[in-house]
Scaffold this motif. Structure first.
Motif, mmCIF file in Angstrom:
data_model
loop_
_atom_site.group_PDB
_atom_site.id
_atom_site.type_symbol
_atom_site.label_atom_id
_atom_site.label_comp_id
_atom_site.label_asym_id
_atom_site.label_seq_id
_atom_site.Cartn_x
_atom_site.Cartn_y
_atom_site.Cartn_z
ATOM 1 N N THR A 75 32.435 -8.055 39.232
ATOM 2 C CA THR A 75 32.043 -7.097 38.202
ATOM 3 C C THR A 75 30.540 -6.912 38.165
ATOM 4 O OG1 THR A 75 33.968 -7.683 36.850
ATOM 5 C CG2 THR A 75 32.153 -6.557 35.743
ATOM 6 N N LEU A 76 29.802 -8.014 38.244
ATOM 7 C CA LEU A 76 28.348 -7.934 38.213
ATOM 8 C C LEU A 76 27.807 -7.200 39.438
ATOM 9 C CD1 LEU A 76 27.417 -11.524 36.937
ATOM 10 C CD2 LEU A 76 27.229 -9.374 35.680
ATOM 11 N N GLY A 126 38.436 -16.468 37.362
ATOM 12 C CA GLY A 126 37.496 -15.856 36.419
ATOM 13 C C GLY A 126 36.113 -15.696 37.013
ATOM 14 N N ALA A 127 35.647 -16.715 37.752
ATOM 15 C CA ALA A 127 34.324 -16.641 38.381
ATOM 16 C C ALA A 127 34.288 -15.554 39.440
ATOM 17 C CB ALA A 127 33.965 -17.991 38.996
ATOM 18 N N SER A 175 28.098 -3.497 38.960
ATOM 19 C CA SER A 175 27.618 -2.939 37.696
ATOM 20 C C SER A 175 26.808 -1.670 37.907
ATOM 21 C CB SER A 175 26.769 -3.977 36.955
ATOM 22 O OG SER A 175 25.666 -4.389 37.753
ATOM 23 N N VAL A 183 36.169 -12.807 39.531
ATOM 24 C CA VAL A 183 36.206 -11.503 38.863
ATOM 25 C C VAL A 183 34.848 -11.173 38.257
ATOM 26 C CG1 VAL A 183 37.209 -10.215 36.945
ATOM 27 C CG2 VAL A 183 38.680 -11.597 38.425
ATOM 28 N N LEU A 184 34.199 -12.166 37.637
ATOM 29 C CA LEU A 184 32.892 -11.937 37.020
ATOM 30 C C LEU A 184 31.860 -11.554 38.069
ATOM 31 C CD1 LEU A 184 30.989 -12.003 34.615
ATOM 32 C CD2 LEU A 184 30.689 -14.463 34.992
ATOM 33 N N ALA A 185 31.842 -12.270 39.185
ATOM 34 C CA ALA A 185 30.885 -11.960 40.242
ATOM 35 C C ALA A 185 31.108 -10.553 40.787
ATOM 36 C CB ALA A 185 30.996 -12.988 41.369
ATOM 37 N N VAL A 221 23.727 -10.839 38.862
ATOM 38 C CA VAL A 221 22.870 -10.573 37.712
ATOM 39 C C VAL A 221 21.698 -9.661 38.079
ATOM 40 C CG1 VAL A 221 21.297 -11.634 36.034
ATOM 41 C CG2 VAL A 221 23.537 -12.657 36.466
#
Length: 234
Positions: free
Chosen positions: A84-85, A77-78, A88, A80-82, A211
């Motif tokens: 995705t960010l 999950g971490a 962005s 995939v999130l990274a 971010v």
């Protein structure tokens, strides 16, 4: 089809121009992908996983972020999130491209998968529209370079040892610097670019990875909306 709607038929000449323009970037992509294939295997990925990831994801910085997090023991999950960010930025790029694509939302979304940084920048016209055929041609040759580079890295990267000593670690930053300089010379959206850069640099010291890119992308979205509103009332 209205007079202002984009042509549905691809311009073959523009497609060929896109292939020619994208070839230097494809060679650079192959070098970066070579480094990725080696890193993926060193991080515990199988050669099949590395190649499939490049074929399906086709996103350099996202793939490097995901592999690095996985190698450090982070969760899926971490990772995939990274990833995705980090990517962005494609949100405002897709918003800008959408009016130049034919068809409904689903068809435009599928065509939008051809967006990569260099193709998007080179396909942009002075009037704010995009050459769809040029975009497709440029991305197609870069996709081939990315996948082939990953294959070479996955199978032969171990023979190279530390790929950083060949300067491969400098290819990716240089690639984005070239795109940035081209955009600044064109005079398009300098204010938006400056605002995004300030926001990203301000967040880098303390924000989680990805971010700053997300915040800068939101600034670009605001700039696009204001530009569209200004052109509509002009």
């Amino acid at each position: 089809m209205t007079a202002s709607a984009p042509e549905d038929r691809l311009d073959r000449a523009a497609l060929r121009r896109g292939v020619r323009a994208g070839t230097p970037f494809a060679l650079a992509n192959a070098l970066v992908a070579l480094s990725f294939g080696t890193l993926a295997l060193d991080s515990g990925f199988s050669w099949v996983a590395a190649i499939v990831m490049s074929a399906v994801v086709f996103a350099g910085s996202a793939q490097f972020a995901a592999v690095t997090i996985a190698a450090a023991g982070g969760s899926l999950g971490a990772a995939v999130l990274a990833a995705t960010l980090v990517h962005s930025r494609f949100l405002p790029m897709g918003v800008a491209l959408a009016p130049s694509l034919p068809g409904g939302p689903l068809r435009r979304g599928l065509q939008g998968q051809a967006i990569v940084d260099s193709s998007w920048a080179m396909a942009a016209r002075e009037d704010g529209t995009f050459d769809r055929a040029f975009l497709f041609g440029s991305t197609a040759v870069q996709y081939v370079g990315w996948v082939l580079g990953t294959v070479l890295g996955a199978f032969g990267g171990g023979l190279l040892g530390d790929t950083d000593r060949f300067g491969l670690d400098a290819v990716f930053p240089t690639f984005f610097l070239v795109l940035l300089l081209a955009e600044l010379r064109s005079g398009r959206a300098r204010g938006v670019a400056a605002a995004g850069a300030v926001i990203a640099l301000a967040l880098v010291p303390f924000a989680p990875a990805g971010v700053p890119v997300l915040a800068a992308s939101l600034a670009a979205l605001v700039g696009l909306r204001r530009r569209a509103g200004t052109e509509a009332t002009a």
